[in-house]
Scaffold this motif. Sequence first.
Motif, PDB file in Angstrom:
ATOM      1  N   MET A   1       0.834  -1.247   0.159  1.00  0.00           N
ATOM      2  CA  MET A   1       0.084  -0.077   0.020  1.00  0.00           C
ATOM      3  C   MET A   1       1.006   1.161   0.216  1.00  0.00           C
ATOM      4  SD  MET A   1      -3.044  -1.045  -0.017  1.00  0.00           S
ATOM      5  CE  MET A   1      -4.092   0.439   0.623  1.00  0.00           C
ATOM      6  N   LYS A   2       0.468   2.190  -0.718  1.00  0.00           N
ATOM      7  CA  LYS A   2       1.075   3.476  -0.778  1.00  0.00           C
ATOM      8  C   LYS A   2       0.873   4.385   0.334  1.00  0.00           C
ATOM      9  CE  LYS A   2       0.970   3.622  -5.820  1.00  0.00           C
ATOM     10  NZ  LYS A   2       0.483   4.572  -7.010  1.00  0.00           N
ATOM     11  N   ASP A   3       1.913   5.045   0.806  1.00  0.00           N
ATOM     12  CA  ASP A   3       1.663   5.910   1.561  1.00  0.00           C
ATOM     13  C   ASP A   3       0.815   7.097   1.596  1.00  0.00           C
ATOM     14  OD1 ASP A   3       3.246   4.564   3.546  1.00  0.00           O
ATOM     15  OD2 ASP A   3       5.148   5.532   3.146  1.00  0.00           O
ATOM     16  N   PHE A   4      -0.145   7.425   2.288  1.00  0.00           N
ATOM     17  CA  PHE A   4      -1.087   8.559   2.033  1.00  0.00           C
ATOM     18  C   PHE A   4      -0.921   9.829   2.555  1.00  0.00           C
ATOM     19  CE2 PHE A   4      -5.014  10.847   2.111  1.00  0.00           C
ATOM     20  CZ  PHE A   4      -5.581  10.970   0.858  1.00  0.00           C
ATOM     21  N   PHE A   6      -1.592  13.950   2.471  1.00  0.00           N
ATOM     22  CA  PHE A   6      -2.170  15.025   1.708  1.00  0.00           C
ATOM     23  C   PHE A   6      -1.183  16.139   1.536  1.00  0.00           C
ATOM     24  CE2 PHE A   6      -6.034  13.034   3.805  1.00  0.00           C
ATOM     25  CZ  PHE A   6      -6.698  13.057   2.621  1.00  0.00           C
ATOM     26  N   LEU A   9      -0.127  16.524  -2.258  1.00  0.00           N
ATOM     27  CA  LEU A   9      -1.129  17.058  -3.097  1.00  0.00           C
ATOM     28  C   LEU A   9      -0.793  18.507  -3.272  1.00  0.00           C
ATOM     29  CD1 LEU A   9      -3.706  16.095  -4.577  1.00  0.00           C
ATOM     30  CD2 LEU A   9      -5.038  17.121  -2.897  1.00  0.00           C
TER      31      LEU A   9
ATOM     32  N   MET B 102      -1.214  11.898  -6.526  1.00  0.00           N
ATOM     33  CA  MET B 102      -2.253  12.217  -5.833  1.00  0.00           C
ATOM     34  C   MET B 102      -3.146  13.164  -6.273  1.00  0.00           C
ATOM     35  SD  MET B 102      -2.126  11.623  -2.517  1.00  0.00           S
ATOM     36  CE  MET B 102      -3.078  12.915  -2.118  1.00  0.00           C
ATOM     37  N   LEU B 106      -6.971  12.614  -6.914  1.00  0.00           N
ATOM     38  CA  LEU B 106      -7.947  13.668  -6.242  1.00  0.00           C
ATOM     39  C   LEU B 106      -8.903  14.037  -7.649  1.00  0.00           C
ATOM     40  CD1 LEU B 106      -8.814  16.169  -4.516  1.00  0.00           C
ATOM     41  CD2 LEU B 106      -7.138  17.425  -5.689  1.00  0.00           C
ATOM     42  N   ARG B 149     -11.855  12.926   1.982  1.00  0.00           N
ATOM     43  CA  ARG B 149     -10.641  12.419   2.702  1.00  0.00           C
ATOM     44  C   ARG B 149     -10.870  10.604   2.405  1.00  0.00           C
ATOM     45  NH1 ARG B 149     -11.172  15.590   7.229  1.00  0.00           N
ATOM     46  NH2 ARG B 149      -9.809  17.564   6.848  1.00  0.00           N
ATOM     47  N   LEU B 152     -10.717   9.669  -1.005  1.00  0.00           N
ATOM     48  CA  LEU B 152      -9.455   9.897  -1.709  1.00  0.00           C
ATOM     49  C   LEU B 152      -8.529   8.777  -1.039  1.00  0.00           C
ATOM     50  CD1 LEU B 152      -7.791  11.714  -3.579  1.00  0.00           C
ATOM     51  CD2 LEU B 152      -7.248  13.228  -1.480  1.00  0.00           C
ATOM     52  N   LYS B 153      -8.593   8.518   0.288  1.00  0.00           N
ATOM     53  CA  LYS B 153      -7.956   7.194   0.689  1.00  0.00           C
ATOM     54  C   LYS B 153      -8.068   5.862  -0.178  1.00  0.00           C
ATOM     55  CE  LYS B 153      -7.770   8.773   5.366  1.00  0.00           C
ATOM     56  NZ  LYS B 153      -8.165   8.358   6.673  1.00  0.00           N
ATOM     57  N   TYR B 156      -6.614   6.400  -3.470  1.00  0.00           N
ATOM     58  CA  TYR B 156      -5.017   6.249  -3.755  1.00  0.00           C
ATOM     59  C   TYR B 156      -4.698   4.965  -2.911  1.00  0.00           C
ATOM     60  CZ  TYR B 156      -0.681   8.398  -3.117  1.00  0.00           C
ATOM     61  OH  TYR B 156       0.982   8.357  -3.235  1.00  0.00           O
ATOM     62  N   GLY B 157      -5.011   4.364  -2.257  1.00  0.00           N
ATOM     63  CA  GLY B 157      -4.625   3.177  -1.603  1.00  0.00           C
ATOM     64  C   GLY B 157      -3.638   3.227  -0.647  1.00  0.00           C
ATOM     65  N   GLY B 158      -3.554   4.323  -0.015  1.00  0.00           N
ATOM     66  CA  GLY B 158      -2.470   4.504   0.929  1.00  0.00           C
ATOM     67  C   GLY B 158      -2.627   4.637   2.499  1.00  0.00           C
ATOM     68  N   ASP B 159      -1.861   4.636   3.312  1.00  0.00           N
ATOM     69  CA  ASP B 159      -2.233   4.654   4.611  1.00  0.00           C
ATOM     70  C   ASP B 159      -2.258   6.046   4.909  1.00  0.00           C
ATOM     71  OD1 ASP B 159      -2.530   2.003   4.777  1.00  0.00           O
ATOM     72  OD2 ASP B 159      -0.381   1.865   5.065  1.00  0.00           O
ATOM     73  N   ASP B 160      -3.249   6.556   6.024  1.00  0.00           N
ATOM     74  CA  ASP B 160      -3.197   7.872   6.133  1.00  0.00           C
ATOM     75  C   ASP B 160      -1.934   8.019   7.171  1.00  0.00           C
ATOM     76  OD1 ASP B 160      -3.988  10.316   7.079  1.00  0.00           O
ATOM     77  OD2 ASP B 160      -5.771  10.090   7.834  1.00  0.00           O
ATOM     78  N   THR B 161      -1.100   9.163   7.068  1.00  0.00           N
ATOM     79  CA  THR B 161      -0.138   9.510   7.837  1.00  0.00           C
ATOM     80  C   THR B 161      -0.254  10.940   8.855  1.00  0.00           C
ATOM     81  OG1 THR B 161       1.122  10.427   6.097  1.00  0.00           O
ATOM     82  CG2 THR B 161       1.554   8.322   6.449  1.00  0.00           C
TER      83      THR B 161
END
Lengths: 364, 161
Positions: A1-4, A6, A9, B102, B106, B149, B152-153, B156-161
């Motif tokens: 999984m990619k790191d998300f 924001f 952006l 990204m 979006l 959000r 978008l997650k 995008y398929g990523g982890d929220d950081t």
Amino acid sequence: MKDFNFDKLKNIKTPDSWIENAINIPDAQKKPKKVIPFNTRVVATAACLTFCFVLGSVMLPIVNTDPTAVVRPLTEPTTENTDNDSQNKTETKGYSYSSDPTLPKVDEILPVIILPNGETVTLYPTNNTDSFYSKTEEADIDKGNGGSHTGNASVSKDETTVTLATEPEETVTVPTEFPTEPVVTEPTEQTTIATTPTYTQPVTQPTIRPTYTHPVTMPTEPTFPIYTDATEVVEPTEPATRPPYQTQPTFAPTEPTISTVPSTENKLFKNSVIFYPKNISDYTNDGNVYCHIIGADGREYAQKFSSAEVSSLKSGYIVYSPYNSLGTLTMEKNKYYDIYFYTKSHTSKTYRCYLGANNYYIIE
Amino acid sequence: MAEKLYAGHTFEETVRLYADTVTGVCVMRLRNSTDAEDCFQNVFCKLYEKSPDFDSDEHLKAWLIRVAINECVSYARKFRMPFISKPPEDNAYYDNTDSMDMSWALMETPLKYRDVLYLYYCEQYKVKEIAQILKIKENTVKSLLKRGREVLKTIYGGDDT
């Protein structure tokens, strides 16, 4: 999984070409715009006005509310067309041309000639076939049912007896060309008996009367009892012979001559004939009439006439004055002549004229 | 004749200053560089033609964003643009691959979340300002941000950081 994140952006970078083009917008706006002479509104307005004009030009002749129209509907019978028409005595109501201020008076449009002696004479249209008309309208009416007497209140001619002074073979040709120096002579006795009407025109100025130079041997006046109830002798009266509002009125010839029937066609008609409805009960008219005359031999003697050529349209009869019409119409005595009026709805109205013992010509 | 100033900036300065903002709105909305360029030019054409008076830079920026959104709506309606699910092929306006990803994510979000997310994260507008620009309520902006959000997650398929 990619790191998300924001924070990734970011703003999107604008290409330089976009910025350059945007910076050049003021220069492009400063260029003179092409002047368009006609915008959409102007063109639409002009088209609308043109359409209205064309529509009016088409509709006005159809509606035909012109009071100067020669032919009036039955609801507005005219009384101005005849000077001494006994059949109009009952028509006291209706449209009066003389009351119309927009129309010229008769005296204003009549020509004036100077006689050799210096005297000025105003020419009034006359009809050298008055006696004929009187005899015709008084004596011979076909009611359209094969000669049977059907009665007609509007015409009321079926109970008359007319004394006609006729020459069986006499033919009277009415010249159409007005002589440059008309000769006014006293009518001879013989011709007066035969053709000169006994009516007097209600005019104050001198009128040139037709004079027959040929001595015509007239027989004794035969009496034609018309139908069964003929009881009285009616003096010939003048029918409607002069349409008062023709811009170019036709005048009676000053020197009518007796001649053979000319064979030339496509000339101007000059005289008038009165036609009575073949079937009174069916008589209606909307004022838009077209007619042609069919002779006794079934031939159409005239081309289609317009309404302007019918001088007046009465409740019971039609005075047909084919002024300025082309063609030749020879109407022989003792024969019936039908006239058909076609309305816009293609319905025909039949009128019939019987000439009695006289030949009658609408010639020239 | 003196040149018209827009919140104290000339036209060229204004274009260079807010070009990225207008471009972002147009690209996010239309997802096509050619169409975005047309709308981009139309926005600055209107700026030059209308020449409204601006109180501040923020006012000018908000006006440009609002006009850009309207232009994109009109453009899409005029040409009945179909929905494009694939990422934009023109990468000229992306800094790097991450930004492109990204941005692509979006652009894949529904339209109602896209504007709010773009203005919030790219243009760094606050909720109140976004509400004023988009002419919606602040709570609506908050709701749209929260749901956007999550969408978008997912995209995008990523982890929220």
